[in-house]
Design an enzyme around this catalytic site. Sequence first.
Site, short mmCIF file in Angstrom:
data_model
loop_
_atom_site.label_atom_id
_atom_site.label_comp_id
_atom_site.label_asym_id
_atom_site.label_seq_id
_atom_site.Cartn_x
_atom_site.Cartn_y
_atom_site.Cartn_z
N ARG A 171 0.89 -1.22 0.02
CA ARG A 171 -0.07 -0.14 -0.05
C ARG A 171 1.00 1.15 0.05
NH1 ARG A 171 -2.91 3.18 4.85
NH2 ARG A 171 -3.95 4.48 3.23
N HIS B 250 -3.33 11.11 0.37
CA HIS B 250 -2.87 10.86 1.75
C HIS B 250 -2.28 12.02 2.25
CE1 HIS B 250 -1.21 7.52 4.82
NE2 HIS B 250 -0.89 8.81 5.34
N GLU C 163 -7.52 8.13 6.25
CA GLU C 163 -8.04 8.82 7.34
C GLU C 163 -8.42 10.35 7.46
OE1 GLU C 163 -4.40 8.64 9.73
OE2 GLU C 163 -4.29 6.40 9.68
N ASN D 130 -7.36 1.62 9.72
CA ASN D 130 -6.23 1.69 10.36
C ASN D 130 -6.47 1.63 12.02
OD1 ASN D 130 -5.72 2.09 7.61
ND2 ASN D 130 -5.04 4.38 7.92
N TYR E 245 -4.54 1.99 15.60
CA TYR E 245 -3.67 2.22 16.49
C TYR E 245 -3.75 2.18 18.11
CZ TYR E 245 -0.92 3.50 12.42
OH TYR E 245 -0.37 3.47 11.09
N GLU F 284 -3.43 -0.30 8.00
CA GLU F 284 -2.25 0.29 8.85
C GLU F 284 -2.46 -0.29 10.25
OE1 GLU F 284 -1.40 4.31 9.04
OE2 GLU F 284 -2.00 4.78 6.81
O1 IFM Z 1 2.17 8.06 9.88
C1 IFM Z 1 1.06 8.02 9.68
C2 IFM Z 1 0.09 7.64 8.69
O2 IFM Z 1 0.61 8.69 7.56
C3 IFM Z 1 -1.37 7.63 8.83
N1 IFM Z 1 -1.72 6.99 9.87
C4 IFM Z 1 -0.88 6.93 11.12
C5 IFM Z 1 0.52 6.81 10.84
C6 IFM Z 1 1.40 6.82 12.03
O3 IFM Z 1 1.03 8.04 12.59
#
Ligand code: IFM
Length: 446
Positions: free
Chosen positions: A78, A122, A167, A293, A295, A354
């Site tokens: 990706r 992006h 995002e 994504n 985190y 992600e």
């Molecule tokens: O680096 C970023 C990415 O550009 C978008 N998602 C989160 C990642 C980590 O912060």
Amino acid sequence: MPDRYDLPAGFRWGAATAAYQIEGAVEEDGRGPSVWDTFTVRPGVIRDGHTGAVACDHYHRYPEDIALMKGLGLDGYRFSIAWPRVQPTGAGAVNPAGLAFYDRLVDALLEAGITPLPTLFHWDLPQALEDRGGWLDRDTAYRFAEYATVTADRLGDRVPTWITLNEPFVHTVFGYAMGIHAPGRTLMFEALPAAHHQLLAHGLAASLLHERGLEVMLSNNLTPVEPATPSPADATAAAAYDALHNRLFTDPVLLGRYPDLAALGVPDDIFGAVRPGDLDLIHSPGLDGLGLNYYNPTRIAAPTDPGLPFDLVDIPDVPHTAFGWPVVPDGLRRLLLGLRDTYGTALPPVTVTENGCSVDETTTPDQPRIDFLAAHLDALAQAVAEGIDVHGYYTWSLLDNFEWAEGYHQRFGLVHVDFATQKRNPRASYAWYRDLIAAHRSRCAK
Ligand code: IFM
């Protein structure tokens, strides 16, 4: 390595990057300036004044980077396409040298047996469009549809699936509401027309991509939202935050309506941005896959600052990454189950586009990254065992790269990059991920 993750045959393993974070070469071959070129040179906005002008020099070193991907045995890669390389002013004239770069990249990936998975946006909007209002201007959505068409017409014979946006929550809130990211506006909730115009751009582009027989995904960074205490005030604040972070970017696409944003003081028509027919344009193309994504979860309490309807509070009782983000792998499982509860049959197959963490290498080698990835894949496999249709997992990131406002300080890569020499050094997590992919493949082949 034994294959401890019981994921289905055909599950796709990948890694992710983004153009401004790795390419460099910002003035080469006719690329126009983006909002990030403009923003990063403002004094004080990026840690240590770093910029993406050189980054990982991937524009020149992509063959070496594809060799690293091949060494991992990736199914997919990706990456994002820089709109200002393709259309330097964001409209009209196409830059042949810009498109030619992505042509070469796609061919080299296919040659290595890796499926390209491009993201069209992006965050690197052509500066010329920002000068006309950026995502606050409805016309930007139509310009995006034009850019998507030009790009898909060039690469769509070799690229089956396209991610429209990455995002939009982060781009809207960090870029237009709080001014932490480019373009550096501080409009608070009045930034939300930028969210609507990104979703409109997604819908317009999705229709055009579908007309060309291509599959479309949208990558949202979603977070399980948890109230800090069982109190009704915390629950109300958590619902308001959930509407802003998650539902605002997913409900229109999957359900054809916006969530109730009244608690944020945002009117139903998002300050006049939503016009009759817009929600149909956003929803009716459908989504072939939801990019997720993940985190961390977000803990929310009732507001102490009268200007906001919620407070973000830390999750203190868990490890934290070098970035200070709480590590809660089970949040991924809960998020996936929650998506099914909320959207039911409207939820398309999910691909994790992600997931990863930054590690402070001055303290330890790479073990925290391996632990992070292993625990998140456990949570993912549990969600799959509980019936969630997940098609793939792309770790963030292949390489250390330009981490936006943090400059080069947060290192997310499976591969260490020495930014002084551009030397790539695969970390222990690179070998771990390679072995995991091979073990899964060999189990599925039996
Ligand atoms: O680096 C970023 C990415 O550009 C978008 N998602 C989160 C990642 C980590 O912060």
